[in-house]
Write a protein that holds these residues in place. Structure first.
Motif, PDB file in Angstrom:
ATOM      1  N   ASP A 279      -5.551 -30.793  36.834  1.00  0.00           N
ATOM      2  CA  ASP A 279      -6.770 -31.167  36.112  1.00  0.00           C
ATOM      3  C   ASP A 279      -6.708 -30.755  34.641  1.00  0.00           C
ATOM      4  O   ASP A 279      -7.264 -31.447  33.777  1.00  0.00           O
ATOM      5  CB  ASP A 279      -7.997 -30.536  36.769  1.00  0.00           C
ATOM      6  CG  ASP A 279      -8.302 -31.145  38.130  1.00  0.00           C
ATOM      7  OD1 ASP A 279      -7.903 -32.300  38.358  1.00  0.00           O
ATOM      8  OD2 ASP A 279      -8.923 -30.464  38.955  1.00  0.00           O
ATOM      9  N   LEU A 280      -6.054 -29.633  34.328  1.00  0.00           N
ATOM     10  CA  LEU A 280      -5.943 -29.209  32.933  1.00  0.00           C
ATOM     11  C   LEU A 280      -5.178 -30.245  32.124  1.00  0.00           C
ATOM     12  O   LEU A 280      -5.553 -30.563  30.994  1.00  0.00           O
ATOM     13  CB  LEU A 280      -5.234 -27.854  32.841  1.00  0.00           C
ATOM     14  CG  LEU A 280      -5.958 -26.630  33.386  1.00  0.00           C
ATOM     15  CD1 LEU A 280      -5.160 -25.372  33.055  1.00  0.00           C
ATOM     16  CD2 LEU A 280      -7.351 -26.528  32.814  1.00  0.00           C
TER      17      LEU A 280
ATOM     18  N   GLU B 236      -4.785 -33.433  32.916  1.00  0.00           N
ATOM     19  CA  GLU B 236      -5.602 -34.635  32.856  1.00  0.00           C
ATOM     20  C   GLU B 236      -6.701 -34.494  31.795  1.00  0.00           C
ATOM     21  O   GLU B 236      -7.012 -35.451  31.069  1.00  0.00           O
ATOM     22  CB  GLU B 236      -6.241 -34.916  34.220  1.00  0.00           C
ATOM     23  CG  GLU B 236      -5.262 -35.277  35.318  1.00  0.00           C
ATOM     24  CD  GLU B 236      -4.693 -36.667  35.167  1.00  0.00           C
ATOM     25  OE1 GLU B 236      -5.328 -37.512  34.494  1.00  0.00           O
ATOM     26  OE2 GLU B 236      -3.610 -36.929  35.716  1.00  0.00           O
ATOM     27  N   ASP B 237      -7.265 -33.297  31.683  1.00  0.00           N
ATOM     28  CA  ASP B 237      -8.315 -33.064  30.697  1.00  0.00           C
ATOM     29  C   ASP B 237      -7.814 -33.265  29.269  1.00  0.00           C
ATOM     30  O   ASP B 237      -8.561 -33.744  28.406  1.00  0.00           O
ATOM     31  CB  ASP B 237      -8.872 -31.642  30.839  1.00  0.00           C
ATOM     32  CG  ASP B 237      -9.845 -31.509  32.003  1.00  0.00           C
ATOM     33  OD1 ASP B 237     -10.208 -32.535  32.600  1.00  0.00           O
ATOM     34  OD2 ASP B 237     -10.232 -30.358  32.302  1.00  0.00           O
ATOM     35  N   THR B 238      -6.555 -32.897  29.001  1.00  0.00           N
ATOM     36  CA  THR B 238      -6.029 -33.088  27.647  1.00  0.00           C
ATOM     37  C   THR B 238      -5.935 -34.568  27.294  1.00  0.00           C
ATOM     38  O   THR B 238      -6.112 -34.951  26.130  1.00  0.00           O
ATOM     39  CB  THR B 238      -4.650 -32.435  27.479  1.00  0.00           C
ATOM     40  OG1 THR B 238      -3.677 -33.098  28.303  1.00  0.00           O
ATOM     41  CG2 THR B 238      -4.686 -30.962  27.811  1.00  0.00           C
TER      42      THR B 238
ATOM     43  N   ARG C 130      -8.030 -36.883  28.516  1.00  0.00           N
ATOM     44  CA  ARG C 130      -9.419 -37.325  28.305  1.00  0.00           C
ATOM     45  C   ARG C 130      -9.922 -36.882  26.931  1.00  0.00           C
ATOM     46  O   ARG C 130     -10.649 -37.625  26.259  1.00  0.00           O
ATOM     47  CB  ARG C 130     -10.316 -36.777  29.416  1.00  0.00           C
ATOM     48  CG  ARG C 130     -10.183 -37.525  30.739  1.00  0.00           C
ATOM     49  CD  ARG C 130     -11.234 -37.102  31.721  1.00  0.00           C
ATOM     50  NE  ARG C 130     -10.905 -35.833  32.354  1.00  0.00           N
ATOM     51  CZ  ARG C 130     -10.190 -35.731  33.475  1.00  0.00           C
ATOM     52  NH1 ARG C 130      -9.732 -36.813  34.072  1.00  0.00           N
ATOM     53  NH2 ARG C 130      -9.952 -34.555  34.003  1.00  0.00           N
ATOM     54  N   ALA C 131      -9.530 -35.685  26.517  1.00  0.00           N
ATOM     55  CA  ALA C 131      -9.939 -35.201  25.202  1.00  0.00           C
ATOM     56  C   ALA C 131      -9.340 -36.066  24.100  1.00  0.00           C
ATOM     57  O   ALA C 131      -9.986 -36.350  23.087  1.00  0.00           O
ATOM     58  CB  ALA C 131      -9.528 -33.748  25.019  1.00  0.00           C
TER      59      ALA C 131
ATOM     60  N   LEU D 274     -12.460 -29.598  24.677  1.00  0.00           N
ATOM     61  CA  LEU D 274     -12.804 -29.306  26.056  1.00  0.00           C
ATOM     62  C   LEU D 274     -13.715 -28.088  26.049  1.00  0.00           C
ATOM     63  O   LEU D 274     -13.615 -27.230  25.171  1.00  0.00           O
ATOM     64  CB  LEU D 274     -11.544 -29.032  26.870  1.00  0.00           C
ATOM     65  CG  LEU D 274     -10.581 -30.221  26.977  1.00  0.00           C
ATOM     66  CD1 LEU D 274      -9.248 -29.783  27.555  1.00  0.00           C
ATOM     67  CD2 LEU D 274     -11.199 -31.325  27.814  1.00  0.00           C
ATOM     68  N   ARG D 275     -14.580 -27.974  27.025  1.00  0.00           N
ATOM     69  CA  ARG D 275     -15.581 -26.901  27.008  1.00  0.00           C
ATOM     70  C   ARG D 275     -14.943 -25.522  27.040  1.00  0.00           C
ATOM     71  O   ARG D 275     -15.533 -24.544  26.567  1.00  0.00           O
ATOM     72  CB  ARG D 275     -16.544 -27.057  28.190  1.00  0.00           C
ATOM     73  CG  ARG D 275     -15.853 -27.002  29.544  1.00  0.00           C
ATOM     74  CD  ARG D 275     -16.823 -27.039  30.704  1.00  0.00           C
ATOM     75  NE  ARG D 275     -16.139 -27.108  31.980  1.00  0.00           N
ATOM     76  CZ  ARG D 275     -15.543 -26.087  32.554  1.00  0.00           C
ATOM     77  NH1 ARG D 275     -15.551 -24.909  31.979  1.00  0.00           N
ATOM     78  NH2 ARG D 275     -14.940 -26.229  33.728  1.00  0.00           N
ATOM     79  N   TYR D 276     -13.744 -25.418  27.580  1.00  0.00           N
ATOM     80  CA  TYR D 276     -13.091 -24.108  27.710  1.00  0.00           C
ATOM     81  C   TYR D 276     -11.966 -23.912  26.693  1.00  0.00           C
ATOM     82  O   TYR D 276     -11.176 -22.974  26.819  1.00  0.00           O
ATOM     83  CB  TYR D 276     -12.544 -23.940  29.137  1.00  0.00           C
ATOM     84  CG  TYR D 276     -11.693 -25.088  29.606  1.00  0.00           C
ATOM     85  CD1 TYR D 276     -10.354 -25.190  29.250  1.00  0.00           C
ATOM     86  CD2 TYR D 276     -12.229 -26.090  30.409  1.00  0.00           C
ATOM     87  CE1 TYR D 276      -9.567 -26.242  29.674  1.00  0.00           C
ATOM     88  CE2 TYR D 276     -11.455 -27.156  30.843  1.00  0.00           C
ATOM     89  CZ  TYR D 276     -10.131 -27.220  30.477  1.00  0.00           C
ATOM     90  OH  TYR D 276      -9.354 -28.269  30.896  1.00  0.00           O
ATOM     91  N   ASP D 277     -11.872 -24.793  25.709  1.00  0.00           N
ATOM     92  CA  ASP D 277     -10.809 -24.692  24.710  1.00  0.00           C
ATOM     93  C   ASP D 277     -11.083 -23.500  23.780  1.00  0.00           C
ATOM     94  O   ASP D 277     -12.136 -23.429  23.141  1.00  0.00           O
ATOM     95  CB  ASP D 277     -10.748 -25.986  23.895  1.00  0.00           C
ATOM     96  CG  ASP D 277      -9.495 -26.087  23.034  1.00  0.00           C
ATOM     97  OD1 ASP D 277      -9.067 -25.057  22.484  1.00  0.00           O
ATOM     98  OD2 ASP D 277      -8.958 -27.200  22.912  1.00  0.00           O
TER      99      ASP D 277
ATOM    100  N   ALA E  45     -11.158 -22.403  32.367  1.00  0.00           N
ATOM    101  CA  ALA E  45     -11.428 -23.678  33.032  1.00  0.00           C
ATOM    102  C   ALA E  45     -12.057 -23.498  34.407  1.00  0.00           C
ATOM    103  O   ALA E  45     -12.751 -24.384  34.900  1.00  0.00           O
ATOM    104  CB  ALA E  45     -10.136 -24.483  33.158  1.00  0.00           C
TER     105      ALA E  45
END
Length: 289
Positions: free
Chosen positions: A31-32, A34-36, A38-39, A47-50, A217
């Motif tokens: 998921d981490l 994949e999140d990159t 999407r960002a 990302l909220r946890y960046d 995350a």
């Protein structure tokens, strides 16, 4: 889903995620990655946890998602930073040394396509790596042992008498190369957490900060990375270790479960962290393409 975990997981030798940097091994999931992507699609959004969202309103580095190479045995993830003349980095995940050549070729090609002045290859390597170079990724686990207050002449800058506080600006300029001048501007603007400072004879001689705890995350609280510097003329007197232990005590007492650090292999901070019993999670070697 773009990434196949059964392809990616076997080549993740160190817990490094493009645009995010080091992450806790237990948070290392597909998921981490994949999140990159999407960002990147959201155009410079965080990302909220960046951890970098502490410093800017826009993310400077983004994955070039259409140029990702994802195959059994190796994965190449390119990123682009527009700061300065621009830099393309290709994160090379794979056990074969040939992955470096393929990553270098891709970085050079993408740097030309995006008119970036720099092309780099970033290769994460495991903790068992012999004769490592670059930076070491280290873990401080606050749940494993106590981090007592070391006492000594260390306290938040704002808790020192005014005369001592006023010496912080000259210290910051002297240690600008370590990022302390930037930290000073953030502190003056009230845009960061507290900064711990060590003082001798009413003069600031070392500092570490900002001290901030944020969720990763998975929501687990982590002590965020800090700027850390001691004046050259007082090095070798234990001041750096005192600051470090004070920072670890602050993090543990404020609820952090862990901290991740990157230290230059063989450098003073690296030797300090190793002597303090931090866990080595691997290495990151960055080379020109």
């Amino acid at each position: 889903m773009f990434f196949r975990w059964d392809w990616l997981r076997p080549v993740l030798t160190a817990p490094i995620v493009p645009t995010l940097g080091p992450v806790h091994p237990q948070a290392m999931t597909v998921d981490l990655f994949e999140d990159t992507l999407r960002a990147a699609a959201a155009r410079r959004s965080f990302l909220r946890y960046d951890k970098d969202r502490r410093w800017s309103s826009e993310k400077e580095e983004a994955v070039l998602r259409s140029n990702v190479v994802h195959q059994p045995g190796h994965t190449l993830i390119p990123t682009l930073t527009r700061r300065g003349g621009g830099t393309v980095k290709v994160f090379a995940y794979g056990h074969r040394d040939s992955v470096i050549d393929e990553a270098s070729e891709l970085a050079t090609k993408l740097a030309a396509a995006h008119d970036a002045a720099n092309a780099r290859v970033v290769r994460p390597l495991g903790p068992e790596t012999g004769c490592p170079r670059g930076t070491r990724v280290q873990l401080q686990d606050f749940t494993a042992r106590a981090c007592p207050d070391p006492a000594g002449p260390v306290r938040p800058v704002t808790d020192w008498p005014t005369a001592v506080q006023e010496t912080f600006v000259s210290f910051a300029h002297a240690m600008a190369g370590e990022g302390i001048a930037f930290l000073y501007t953030r502190l003056q603007a009230g845009r960061c957490g507290p900064v711990l400072a060590a003082a001798v004879e009413n003069r600031v001689v070392g500092a570490i900060g900002p001290m901030e705890v944020r969720g990763d995350a998975t929501g687990c609280p982590q002590l965020m990375p800090q700027y850390f510097a001691v004046l050259p003329e007082v090095r070798g007197q234990g001041m750096g270790r005192l600051l470090w232990r004070a920072a670890m005590h602050w993090g543990q007492s404020h609820g952090a479960a862990y901290q991740l650090l990157q230290t230059e292999v063989g450098g003073p901070s690296d030797r300090l962290c190793q002597s303090e019993g931090l866990i080595s999670l691997g290495f990151v070697q960055t080379t020109r393409a």
